[in-house]
Design a protein around this motif. Structure first.
Motif, PDB file in Angstrom:
ATOM      1  N   PHE A  24       0.840  -1.192   0.000  1.00  0.00           N
ATOM      2  CA  PHE A  24       0.000   0.000   0.000  1.00  0.00           C
ATOM      3  C   PHE A  24       0.882   1.252   0.000  1.00  0.00           C
ATOM      4  CE2 PHE A  24      -3.060   2.269   3.236  1.00  0.00           C
ATOM      5  CZ  PHE A  24      -3.552   3.094   2.240  1.00  0.00           C
ATOM      6  N   GLU A  26       0.144   5.303   0.292  1.00  0.00           N
ATOM      7  CA  GLU A  26      -0.839   6.375   0.464  1.00  0.00           C
ATOM      8  C   GLU A  26      -0.137   7.723   0.314  1.00  0.00           C
ATOM      9  OE1 GLU A  26      -3.161   5.996   4.040  1.00  0.00           O
ATOM     10  OE2 GLU A  26      -4.141   7.941   3.767  1.00  0.00           O
ATOM     11  N   GLY A  70      -6.499   4.525   1.862  1.00  0.00           N
ATOM     12  CA  GLY A  70      -6.275   5.265   3.055  1.00  0.00           C
ATOM     13  C   GLY A  70      -7.218   6.464   3.241  1.00  0.00           C
ATOM     14  N   ASN A  71      -7.036   7.026   4.436  1.00  0.00           N
ATOM     15  CA  ASN A  71      -7.863   8.173   4.810  1.00  0.00           C
ATOM     16  C   ASN A  71      -7.748   9.305   3.780  1.00  0.00           C
ATOM     17  OD1 ASN A  71      -8.504   6.764   7.136  1.00  0.00           O
ATOM     18  ND2 ASN A  71      -6.956   7.778   8.392  1.00  0.00           N
ATOM     19  N   TRP A  96      -4.733  14.049   7.106  1.00  0.00           N
ATOM     20  CA  TRP A  96      -3.468  14.059   7.851  1.00  0.00           C
ATOM     21  C   TRP A  96      -2.993  15.480   8.131  1.00  0.00           C
ATOM     22  CZ3 TRP A  96      -2.866   9.433   9.762  1.00  0.00           C
ATOM     23  CH2 TRP A  96      -3.396   8.333   9.063  1.00  0.00           C
ATOM     24  N   ASN A 171     -12.798   4.098   1.716  1.00  0.00           N
ATOM     25  CA  ASN A 171     -11.877   3.621   2.752  1.00  0.00           C
ATOM     26  C   ASN A 171     -12.467   3.846   4.136  1.00  0.00           C
ATOM     27  OD1 ASN A 171      -9.036   2.885   3.719  1.00  0.00           O
ATOM     28  ND2 ASN A 171      -9.360   4.877   4.704  1.00  0.00           N
ATOM     29  N   GLU A 172     -12.459   2.816   4.958  1.00  0.00           N
ATOM     30  CA  GLU A 172     -12.855   2.908   6.386  1.00  0.00           C
ATOM     31  C   GLU A 172     -14.045   3.840   6.599  1.00  0.00           C
ATOM     32  OE1 GLU A 172      -9.350   3.646   8.848  1.00  0.00           O
ATOM     33  OE2 GLU A 172      -8.654   1.602   8.502  1.00  0.00           O
ATOM     34  N   TRP A 177     -13.339   9.186  12.133  1.00  0.00           N
ATOM     35  CA  TRP A 177     -12.228  10.018  11.660  1.00  0.00           C
ATOM     36  C   TRP A 177     -12.244  10.204  10.148  1.00  0.00           C
ATOM     37  CZ3 TRP A 177     -11.974   5.148  13.708  1.00  0.00           C
ATOM     38  CH2 TRP A 177     -11.669   4.116  12.808  1.00  0.00           C
ATOM     39  N   TYR A 243      -4.433  -3.190  12.893  1.00  0.00           N
ATOM     40  CA  TYR A 243      -3.072  -2.832  13.316  1.00  0.00           C
ATOM     41  C   TYR A 243      -2.900  -3.272  14.762  1.00  0.00           C
ATOM     42  CZ  TYR A 243      -3.056   0.191   9.206  1.00  0.00           C
ATOM     43  OH  TYR A 243      -3.119   0.668   7.921  1.00  0.00           O
ATOM     44  N   GLU A 291      -5.495  -3.576   4.698  1.00  0.00           N
ATOM     45  CA  GLU A 291      -4.542  -2.873   5.573  1.00  0.00           C
ATOM     46  C   GLU A 291      -4.238  -3.776   6.757  1.00  0.00           C
ATOM     47  OE1 GLU A 291      -5.274   1.184   6.789  1.00  0.00           O
ATOM     48  OE2 GLU A 291      -6.201   1.653   4.859  1.00  0.00           O
ATOM     49  N   TRP A 295       1.456  -1.070  14.170  1.00  0.00           N
ATOM     50  CA  TRP A 295       1.505   0.407  14.110  1.00  0.00           C
ATOM     51  C   TRP A 295       1.261   0.940  15.520  1.00  0.00           C
ATOM     52  CZ3 TRP A 295      -2.969   3.733  11.572  1.00  0.00           C
ATOM     53  CH2 TRP A 295      -2.703   5.098  11.781  1.00  0.00           C
ATOM     54  N   LEU A 315       3.929   8.664  10.822  1.00  0.00           N
ATOM     55  CA  LEU A 315       3.762   7.214  10.959  1.00  0.00           C
ATOM     56  C   LEU A 315       5.070   6.473  10.661  1.00  0.00           C
ATOM     57  CD1 LEU A 315       0.768   8.296  10.507  1.00  0.00           C
ATOM     58  CD2 LEU A 315       0.264   6.094   9.512  1.00  0.00           C
ATOM     59  N   ALA A 347       0.269  -2.590   5.145  1.00  0.00           N
ATOM     60  CA  ALA A 347       0.183  -1.127   5.204  1.00  0.00           C
ATOM     61  C   ALA A 347       1.318  -0.633   6.091  1.00  0.00           C
ATOM     62  CB  ALA A 347      -1.161  -0.695   5.761  1.00  0.00           C
ATOM     63  N   GLN A 348       2.276   0.052   5.446  1.00  0.00           N
ATOM     64  CA  GLN A 348       2.333   0.396   4.046  1.00  0.00           C
ATOM     65  C   GLN A 348       3.687  -0.066   3.492  1.00  0.00           C
ATOM     66  OE1 GLN A 348       0.970   4.432   3.306  1.00  0.00           O
ATOM     67  NE2 GLN A 348      -0.784   4.221   4.665  1.00  0.00           N
ATOM     68  N   ILE A 353       4.801   3.445   8.261  1.00  0.00           N
ATOM     69  CA  ILE A 353       4.614   2.091   8.805  1.00  0.00           C
ATOM     70  C   ILE A 353       5.027   1.037   7.756  1.00  0.00           C
ATOM     71  CG2 ILE A 353       3.037   2.380  10.759  1.00  0.00           C
ATOM     72  CD1 ILE A 353       0.647   2.104   8.875  1.00  0.00           C
TER      73      ILE A 353
END
Ligand code: AHR
Length: 497
Positions: A24, A26, A70-71, A96, A171-172, A177, A243, A291, A295, A315, A347-348, A353
């Motif tokens: 991954f 991002e 990802g976010n 981020w 994603n998520e 968040w 994670y 993912e 982490w 990260l 990830a990643q 990470i």
């Protein structure tokens, strides 16, 4: 401590989909900028990609790379990242809290993926955007020519379509968040309508619906069930993310966390099959663990990042030897469900990470977790086999009946090799392993790779490799019986041919 196991070539779990060794990248921290892309670096190629990083990624044989988040993807306008680089906008990136310069976008990333011989697993934005942006991106990437978006791609210098097969629907989306966080019904409705439009443009693509961000989300399982109620006939996979971390510095408990992953995989399979039963469907939904990793090391440092900086070090976990053992066990957990788990993304991949780290202007280097990931990816191709294991067990704070021996075997029929991946979780004792391999007539041990270290907190750093594997394991086969000594706290790869 002794453990016994039986491995038989007929006990097949299933053919391993090579995409299980995906990773991954991002738009986050220094993954893209200063990671894969650094035009001023001495090793940069004509497109500005670091060839030293490409070489390390190739050692991992990564077949698939998820992108661009990802976010990040939940606030991304993909149009910002195509066309003349000088015209691309700088944007405030809300996930981020950094500034995204858009120097790298879809086309450049596809070009980079080609250099590492990988396919792209493209995520679309279902946070701030939706059906229209997603279908346009499929048209831009995959339609040959003769339409607005495909001709725009051609005008940007990419005559051949990118033929991207695997796509993530957001994603998520269950996480508070997430930019554009949704309820399961809201997401399920948007995902199915987006899926339909994307597949109307290119019916050959495969789609991944968002599952839960981890097994401990309050909405877990109900989320999967509701999302699949909406999307079942229009998607191909449901995603899982997880994670882990050794926050309490409790090694026995930490190394057992792959059992949480086992349980997570099992629960998602059960939930998907429940919806299959309810719908009387002939179709089976498979899993994409898109993912997974350790982490936690960088959590505190990340609180100090200056908002709106460009590619700050975010990260950047520096992994210890003990982390590499858990990563090995997580790979074992996934291989044990190769029948249903078809895609997975560590990830990643670079700096964030990641198994690979870079120094700006300097060298790229391998973290401890690089090794189990590489061994599994390189040697773990073929059929995963059910292994009958009798191992002594222990209990920890959160788990009971944790086998000291964590293992899975892979048979490559074509090349006639058998690979046993094994972690010895015992903190003080060598584990003596006896394995019945009589069905592999004539096979001998060709290599016994061991990753071990006196110091569980040992790390690799720029210019300092403390944790590297050796080939001095003592596995041997006599009359169809394999014996090996697995050092205390070790990752082992025993290869027979
Ligand atoms: O991989 C880092 C982040 O973890 C991803 O952006 C997000 O999807 C997850 O929470």
């Amino acid at each position: 401590v002794t453990a016994k196991m039986t491995i038989d070539k007929e006990y097949k779990i299933g053919q391993i989909d090579e995409r299980i060794y995906g990773s991954f990248i991002e738009h986050l921290g220094r993954a893209v900028y200063e990671g894969i892309y650094e035009p001023d670096h001495p090793s940069a190629d004509e497109q500005g990609f670091r060839t030293d990083v490409i070489e390390l990624v190739k050692q991992l044989r990564v077949p698939l790379v998820r992108y661009p988040g990802g976010n990040f993807v939940s606030g991304y306008n993909w149009e910002d990242g195509v066309g003349p680089v000088g015209d691309r906008p700088r944007r405030l990136e809300l996930a981020w809290r950094t500034t995204e310069t858009n120097q790298i976008g879809t086309n450049e990333f596809v070009a980079w993926a080609k250099k590492i011989n990988a396919e792209v697993n493209m995520a679309v934005n279902l946070g701030t955007r939706g059906i229209d942006a997603a279908r346009n991106l499929v048209e831009y990437c995959n339609h040959p020519s003769g339409s607005y978006w495909s001709d725009l791609r051609i005008s940007h210098g990419y005559k051949d379509s990118h033929k991207i097969k695997t796509w993530c629907l957001g994603n998520e989306m269950d996480g508070h968040w997430q930019i554009g966080h949704k309820t399961a019904d809201e997401y399920g409705r948007l995902a199915v309508e987006t899926a339909k439009a994307m597949k109307w443009i290119d019916p050959t693509i495969e789609l991944v619906a968002c599952g839960s961000s981890n097994r401990h989300m309050a909405t877990f399982a109900e989320w999967e069930a509701t999302v699949l109620e909406h999307t079942y006939e229009h998607v191909d996979y449901i995603s899982l993310h997880t994670y882990y971390g050794n926050r309490d510095n409790d090694l026995g408990n930490y190394l057992a966390q792959s059992m949480d992953m086992d349980h997570f995989i099992y629960s998602v399979i059960s939930t998907a099959d429940y919806i299959k039963a309810k719908k009387r469907s002939k179709k089976t939904i498979n899993l994409s663990f898109d993912e997974w990793n350790v982490w936690f090391h960088s959590n505190e440092a990340d609180k100090k990042i200056e908002p709106w900086s460009i590619a700050p070090p975010q990260l950047e976990d520096i992994y210890t030897f003990e982390d590499s053992l858990l990563v090995g066990s997580m790979l074992i957990s996934m291989l044990k469900r190769a029948d249903r788990l078809k895609i997975a993304c560590l990830a990643q991949l670079v700096n964030v990470i990641a198994p690979i780290m870079t120094e700006k202007g300097g060298e790229a280097w391998k973290q401890t977790i690089f090794y189990p990931y590489m061994h599994a990816s390189v040697f773990g191709r073929g059929n995963a086999l059910h292994t009958i294991v009798a191992s002594p067990k222990y209990d920890s704070k959160d788990f009971t009946d944790i086998p000291y021996l964590d293992t899975v075997s892979v048979h490559d029929e074509e090349n006639e090799t058998l690979t046993i991946f094994a972690v010895n979780r015992h903190q003080t004792d060598v584990l003596s392993l006896d394995a019945d391999v009589r069905s592999f007539e004539g096979y001998k041990v060709i290599e016994h790779i061991v990753l071990e270290n006196k110091d569980v907190k040992a790390t690799n750093q720029y210019n300092r490799s403390n944790v590297t594997p050796h080939n001095n394991g003592n596995a041997q086969v006599d009359n169809g019986l394999l014996n090996a000594h697995l050092p205390k706290l070790s990752w082992n790869v025993i290869r027979l041919a």
